[in-house]
Structures are given as structure tokens and as C-alpha cells.
Design a protein around this motif. Structure first.
Motif, PDB file in Angstrom:
ATOM      1  N   LYS A  53       0.828  -1.204   0.000  1.00 11.63           N
ATOM      2  CA  LYS A  53       0.000   0.000   0.000  1.00 11.63           C
ATOM      3  C   LYS A  53       0.867   1.262   0.000  1.00 11.63           C
ATOM      4  CE  LYS A  53      -4.154  -1.948   2.056  1.00 11.63           C
ATOM      5  NZ  LYS A  53      -5.074  -1.955   3.189  1.00 11.63           N
ATOM      6  N   LEU A  54       1.965   1.235   0.745  1.00 13.47           N
ATOM      7  CA  LEU A  54       2.880   2.380   0.736  1.00 13.47           C
ATOM      8  C   LEU A  54       3.494   2.586  -0.647  1.00 13.47           C
ATOM      9  CD1 LEU A  54       4.781   2.149   4.145  1.00 13.47           C
ATOM     10  CD2 LEU A  54       3.305   3.997   3.354  1.00 13.47           C
ATOM     11  N   ALA A  55       3.874   1.471  -1.278  1.00 15.25           N
ATOM     12  CA  ALA A  55       4.428   1.571  -2.633  1.00 15.25           C
ATOM     13  C   ALA A  55       3.380   2.133  -3.590  1.00 15.25           C
ATOM     14  CB  ALA A  55       4.923   0.207  -3.106  1.00 15.25           C
ATOM     15  N   GLU A  56       2.145   1.670  -3.470  1.00 19.84           N
ATOM     16  CA  GLU A  56       1.053   2.169  -4.315  1.00 19.84           C
ATOM     17  C   GLU A  56       0.800   3.653  -4.034  1.00 19.84           C
ATOM     18  OE1 GLU A  56      -2.003   2.139  -7.136  1.00 19.84           O
ATOM     19  OE2 GLU A  56      -0.386   0.712  -6.769  1.00 19.84           O
ATOM     20  N   ALA A  57       0.820   3.997  -2.751  1.00 24.48           N
ATOM     21  CA  ALA A  57       0.617   5.404  -2.379  1.00 24.48           C
ATOM     22  C   ALA A  57       1.748   6.275  -2.934  1.00 24.48           C
ATOM     23  CB  ALA A  57       0.538   5.546  -0.864  1.00 24.48           C
ATOM     24  N   ASP A  58       2.985   5.791  -2.865  1.00 27.94           N
ATOM     25  CA  ASP A  58       4.111   6.539  -3.437  1.00 27.94           C
ATOM     26  C   ASP A  58       3.959   6.698  -4.940  1.00 27.94           C
ATOM     27  OD1 ASP A  58       5.309   6.942  -0.991  1.00 27.94           O
ATOM     28  OD2 ASP A  58       6.693   5.224  -1.181  1.00 27.94           O
ATOM     29  N   LYS A  61       1.210   9.155  -5.496  1.00 25.06           N
ATOM     30  CA  LYS A  61       1.724  10.483  -5.152  1.00 25.06           C
ATOM     31  C   LYS A  61       2.606  11.013  -6.278  1.00 25.06           C
ATOM     32  CE  LYS A  61       4.476  12.966  -1.766  1.00 25.06           C
ATOM     33  NZ  LYS A  61       5.365  12.854  -0.620  1.00 25.06           N
ATOM     34  N   ALA A  62       3.447  10.154  -6.833  1.00 23.92           N
ATOM     35  CA  ALA A  62       4.312  10.571  -7.945  1.00 23.92           C
ATOM     36  C   ALA A  62       3.477  10.965  -9.158  1.00 23.92           C
ATOM     37  CB  ALA A  62       5.288   9.449  -8.296  1.00 23.92           C
ATOM     38  N   GLU A  63       2.406  10.191  -9.432  1.00 24.48           N
ATOM     39  CA  GLU A  63       1.516  10.520 -10.548  1.00 24.48           C
ATOM     40  C   GLU A  63       0.853  11.882 -10.317  1.00 24.48           C
ATOM     41  OE1 GLU A  63      -1.415   7.508 -11.274  1.00 24.48           O
ATOM     42  OE2 GLU A  63       0.103   5.947 -11.617  1.00 24.48           O
TER      43      GLU A  63
END
Length: 161
Positions: A53-58, A61-63
Motif C-alpha cells: 500500500k505504501l508503494a502504491e501510495a508513493d 503520489k508521484a503521478e
């Protein structure tokens, strides 16, 4: 028996100990160990999910940051275009105002020249009329010396009375 050792008693105690250890192993240790393994697996799974989930959130966030940067660039370009358009409009309006001012100035000069000519013509007519009236008045009147003599005679008559 030497030293008072009863091998049968020792062997029974060893068997009791083995049964107790085996029973405790199957009754307590094995279920607790299974519970601990399940709990460890559960928390490992939760940790992996959290990392995912953190990777997805990052990634999201980058998008969004990329989208925000693109939007900021669009806003900057739109602002530059609007400033340029406003500058052009102001220059066009200034050019039109200068042209109108020039036309007004030319028109005012033309009117001033026209008014000047009318005033000159009017003053010349007035001067001619005044000159004609003065000439007429002078022509109708007597000679100033004769007028003086007439006034003097009238004054003498008034004194005699």
C-alpha cells in the motif's frame, strides 16, 4: 544394592519425566508454537500489505505530483499568454488613443484656424463699420474750429444773462 540406589525408582521417574515432557509438548508447546507461527505469518502478511500500500501510495503520489507539475506549467503558460494578450491589447488601445488624439488635435487646429479667420473677418468688418461711421460723423459735423467758436459764443451769451 550399593549406595542405596533403586534403579527401578530411577527408571520410573525417568519415564514419568518423559511422559510429562511429551504430554506438555503435545498439549502446550505445539499449540503455542502453531499459534505463534500463525501470528507471525499474519503480521508478516500485514507488513507486506502495508508495504504494498505504501508503494502504491508513493506511485499515486508521484503521478499526482507529475499532474500538478503539468498543471502548474499549463497555468504558467496560460498566464504568460494572457499577459501577452493584455500587453497587446494595451498597446493597441494606446495606438488607437494616440491616433484619436492626433485626429482631435488636427480637428482642433482646423477649428481654431477657422475661428481665427472668422474673428479676423468679423473684426475687419467691425473696423470698417466703425471707420465708416466715424467718417460719416466727421463729414456731417462742422469743422472743429467752427464748433469751438460756436461753443465760445454760446458760453458768452450765457455769461451775459
Amino acid at each position: 544394592m550399593p549406595l542405596n540406589i533403586d534403579w527401578q525408582q530411577i527408571l520410573l521417574h525417568w519415564m514419568n519425566l518423559a511422559i510429562l515432557v511429551g504430554g506438555l509438548y503435545f498439549i502446550l508447546f505445539k499449540p503455542v508454537k502453531q499459534f505463534m507461527e500463525k501470528r507471525d505469518a499474519y503480521y508478516r502478511e500485514k507488513d507486506e500489505e502495508a508495504e504494498a500500500k505504501l508503494a502504491e501510495a508513493d506511485r499515486i503520489k508521484a503521478e499526482y505530483q507529475a499532474k500538478l507539475d503539468a498543471a502548474d506549467e499549463e497555468i504558467r503558460q496560460a498566464r504568460a499568454k494572457s499577459q501577452q494578450a493584455a500587453q497587446q491589447a494595451a498597446e493597441e488601445q494606446l495606438t488607437r488613443a494616440q491616433a484619436q488624439a492626433q485626429q482631435l488635435l488636427v480637428h482642433a487646429r482646423t477649428e481654431a484656424e477657422h475661428d481665427k479667420e472668422q474673428i479676423l473677418r468679423s473684426s475687419q468688418r467691425e473696423l470698417r463699420r466703425l471707420a465708416a461711421a466715424a467718417t460719416k460723423k466727421l463729414a456731417m459735423e462742422k469743422d472743429p474750429f467752427d464748433q469751438f467758436l460756436d461753443l465760445a459764443e454760446e458760453g458768452a451769451k450765457h455769461e451775459e444773462r
